[in-house]
Scaffold this active site. Structure first.
Site, PDB file in Angstrom:
ATOM      1  N   CYS A 123      47.539  37.086  44.952  1.00  0.00           N
ATOM      2  CA  CYS A 123      46.154  37.233  44.519  1.00  0.00           C
ATOM      3  C   CYS A 123      45.404  38.319  45.265  1.00  0.00           C
ATOM      4  O   CYS A 123      45.916  38.973  46.156  1.00  0.00           O
ATOM      5  CB  CYS A 123      45.447  35.880  44.568  1.00  0.00           C
ATOM      6  N   GLU A 444      31.939  40.123  44.679  1.00  0.00           N
ATOM      7  CA  GLU A 444      32.133  40.381  43.255  1.00  0.00           C
ATOM      8  C   GLU A 444      31.019  39.703  42.458  1.00  0.00           C
ATOM      9  O   GLU A 444      30.474  38.683  42.884  1.00  0.00           O
ATOM     10  CB  GLU A 444      33.476  39.837  42.786  1.00  0.00           C
ATOM     11  N   SER A 468      34.827  41.861  39.544  1.00  0.00           N
ATOM     12  CA  SER A 468      36.171  41.365  39.291  1.00  0.00           C
ATOM     13  C   SER A 468      36.817  42.233  38.232  1.00  0.00           C
ATOM     14  O   SER A 468      36.145  42.889  37.432  1.00  0.00           O
ATOM     15  CB  SER A 468      36.088  39.921  38.796  1.00  0.00           C
TER      16      SER A 468
END
Length: 552
Positions: A123, A444, A468
């Site tokens: 991730c 974000e 994002s």
């Protein structure tokens, strides 16, 4: 004569008897002490969906290392789930984890004199953090990304995280769906392990990693939980031992040519704007200069060939079944340069040996989805050092946008205004003091941008924070210098006309220079939001987003 190993410094000679005693205490046998010591850095955790399936991949890597003649040691690496920390103060910690992870991998690798390392990741900030460490250490290293999540299914329609949860919040607020429908989508959007199903930051960085040559062919898109991913993990474990024997180092892989190839793949895929932070930071550790201008030049010459969510309707599984990154490389051959990969093969050889299995998912260069790549770099009196927009996720009729500024000093205030329906079509939301230093942590804004889209608002958003990979629409981030450092964003007032012109690569506030100068004379640096702990230290050390938000 057998080549000396780095690990010999902790296991050879009479003076290393205490070290050997401690290694024997872990279960290492006397015979296996002669094997190369391989650190397997794993970011397994129970709270990140992209990482919950890593236990089986750890086993596959360990088997591969043993099969290849090495001895493996598992080391845990922390991480945060960007989707879970989104929209509250927890997101301030996400980007800084990149630096802490790189430092952790460096410290443990050097401290224990590993001969090579396998980096098991998936991730958003964990992957670039591990790559930064690999470049800095310059010891044999290979990356295994744990793979994309399969699409969800609800009412016979494939579902994904961003469209069907984040954007669904806005749809619920606008009365388009009820609470029961919202909860049903939350239950079905993410069916199991893996990185969220679109070309968001995690999957973009996996594709960039493969294109850089730091993971085996096919690794980026091989799906989480599938046997193919376990086979790649096993082969990566075997391969790292061979890399130790060959002395194949990241310095021979992470070259200028490799970074240009990776950016070309990123642009062709319409990847996340976060790569404009992570790729320069990785390159910095590899002593290769990569800046925003390079992104823009490569984007201008690279057609957008694969239209994956959020901008398009395809999913990561579609990209994989169409041939994955090797097939994209095949399409891009005229734009690529020779560069070595951890497989021992040149990237051009991988490209020429690959094929496109679905020409609609990965289009040809003469029939692209868009003529230019995913990212555009905008400059102007609001962003003299640059800003970033995912241009392939912006509708044609919104490529040029002008409207009055609606200024917010933090993300929560903007989100409240959106949810309370105080934002009108044509507005330009300005969210400032959310940059690397001012945030701190450069949050974000997916919650805000998704709510805007879900409510059907035709507005733009600009910020010194970031977005994002799931963001779509005229949303401009990474504005540099940031407001907290006295950047022009700090001078915007409500009602100022803001003009975003993506084809012209410009971002401006249409206010006379003398007025901006007068405002600057009245401006004073804001008090830091955080002064203590890890965020306080981060705020004092972090550089501008235009540098990749590196620490110095």
């Amino acid at each position: 004569m057998k080549k000396p190993l780095t690990s010999d410094r902790v296991k050879r000679g009479p003076e290393r008897a205490p070290s050997r005693a401690l290694l024997y205490a872990t279960g290492v046998t006397k015979k296996s002490m002669d094997r190369p010591h391989i650190g397997v850095f794993t970011s397994f955790t129970d709270i990140i969906p992209g990482h919950i399936g890593m236990r089986e991949l750890e086993r596959s890597i360990e088997k591969g290392v043993h099969s290849g003649g090495g001895l493996s040691f598992l080391i845990g690496v922390p991480g945060v789930c960007d989707g879970i920390v989104m929209g509250h103060e927890g997101m301030r910690y996400s980007l800084p984890t990149r630096e802490w992870i790189s430092d952790l991998v460096e410290a443990v690798s050097r401290g224990h004199a590993f001969d090579g390392i396998v980096l098991l990741t998936n991730c958003d900030k964990i992957t670039p953090g591990m790559l930064m460490a690999a470049a800095r250490l310059n010891i044999p290293a290979i990356v295994v990304t744990a793979g994309p999540m399969h699409s969800g299914m609800y009412k016979g329609v494939r579902r994904s995280l961003v469209r069907d949860t984040f954007e669904a919040v806005g749809s619920f607020q606008a009365g388009k769906i009820d609470e029961r429908e919202l909860e049903c989508m939350a239950l079905e959007a993410c069916p199991g392990p893996g990185a969220c199903q679109g070309m968001y930051t995690a999957n973009t960085m996996a594709c960039v990693t493969e294109a850089l040559g730091m993971s085996l062919p096919g690794c980026a898109t091989a799906l989480a939980g599938f046997a193919e991913k376990r086979r790649i993990a096993f082969e990566s474990g075997e391969r790292i031992v061979a890399m130790v024997e060959e002395n194949l180092l990241p310095g021979g892989v992470l070259t200028r040519e490799a970074f240009e190839n990776a950016i070309s793949v990123d642009m062709a895929l319409g990847g996340s704007t976060n790569t404009a932070l992570h790729v320069p930071a990785i390159a910095h550790e590899a002593d290769v200069k990569v800046d925003l201008d390079l992104f823009d030049r490569i984007s201008s010459r690279t057609p957008h060939l694969a239209n994956i969510r959020p901008g398009g309707e395809h999913f990561m599984e579609d990209l994989h079944y169409a041939g994955g990154v090797p097939a994209v490389l095949n399409r891009l051959q005229p734009l690529l340069r020779a560069s070595m990969t951890v497989s021992g093969r040149d990237l051009l050889a991988i490209a020429s040996a690959s094929e496109v299995k679905d020409p609609e998912v990965i289009r040809s260069m003469d029939q692209p989805y868009h003529k230019q790549g995913g990212i555009a770099v905008l400059r102007g009196n609001l962003a003299p050092d640059g800003s970033v927009v995912k241009q392939t996720a912006v509708a044609e009729d919104m490529q040029v946008f002008q409207g009055p500024a609606r200024v917010f000093e933090q993300e929560e205030d903007a989100m409240r205004a959106v949810m309370d329906r105080k934002i009108k079509d044509g507005d330009v939301l300005v969210i400032r003091n959310e940059g690397p230093r001012g945030g701190p942590g450069m949050r974000e804004m997916l919650s805000v941008t998704s709510a805007i889209h879900g409510m059907g608002l035709r507005v733009a958003l600009i910020t010194d924070g970031r977005f994002s990979g799931g963001t779509r629409g005229p949303c401009v981030g990474h504005i540099s210098p940031e407001a907290a450092s006295g950047g022009p964003m700090a001078l915007i007032e409500n009602g100022d006309p803001i003009r975003i012109d993506i084809p012209d690569r410009s971002l401006n506030v249409e206010v006379p220079e003398e007025e901006l100068a007068a405002r600057r004379s009245r401006w004073s640096e804001p008090e830091p939001r955080v002064t203590r702990g890890i965020l306080g230290r981060y705020a004092r050390l972090v550089k501008s987003a235009s540098t990749g938000a590196i620490l110095e």
